[in-house]
Design a protein around this motif. Sequence first.
Motif: not given
Length: 108
Positions: A91-108
Amino acid sequence: SKTAALNQTPPERIKKLHEIYNTQGWKAYVQANLDQVLVGPLGTNFPPFFIASFYARLDRKDEAIRWLERGYEEHDFRMTLLSVSFEFDHLRSEPDFKELVHRMGLPE
């Protein structure tokens, strides 16, 4: 059995899950566990992160992301594992997943 005592799953349910795995394979086993969680006594009290991981293992990306969003909204502490849990690798390449990880402030 000790397993049943620990997770409060009746031995006959564990046996049935083993049968499903042995006759129908991994995805059917994961689906059976997901079905048990969604309609079982735990119902909506089951952690969204775990439900998302079931959907991710079934390659049902939209449902997985929807449950991850719910985990975020409910402040499920397990969400801190999002960027390192192998279940979500595809799922890591999915835009919604990336946005959620970013919103949480987690490393990608």
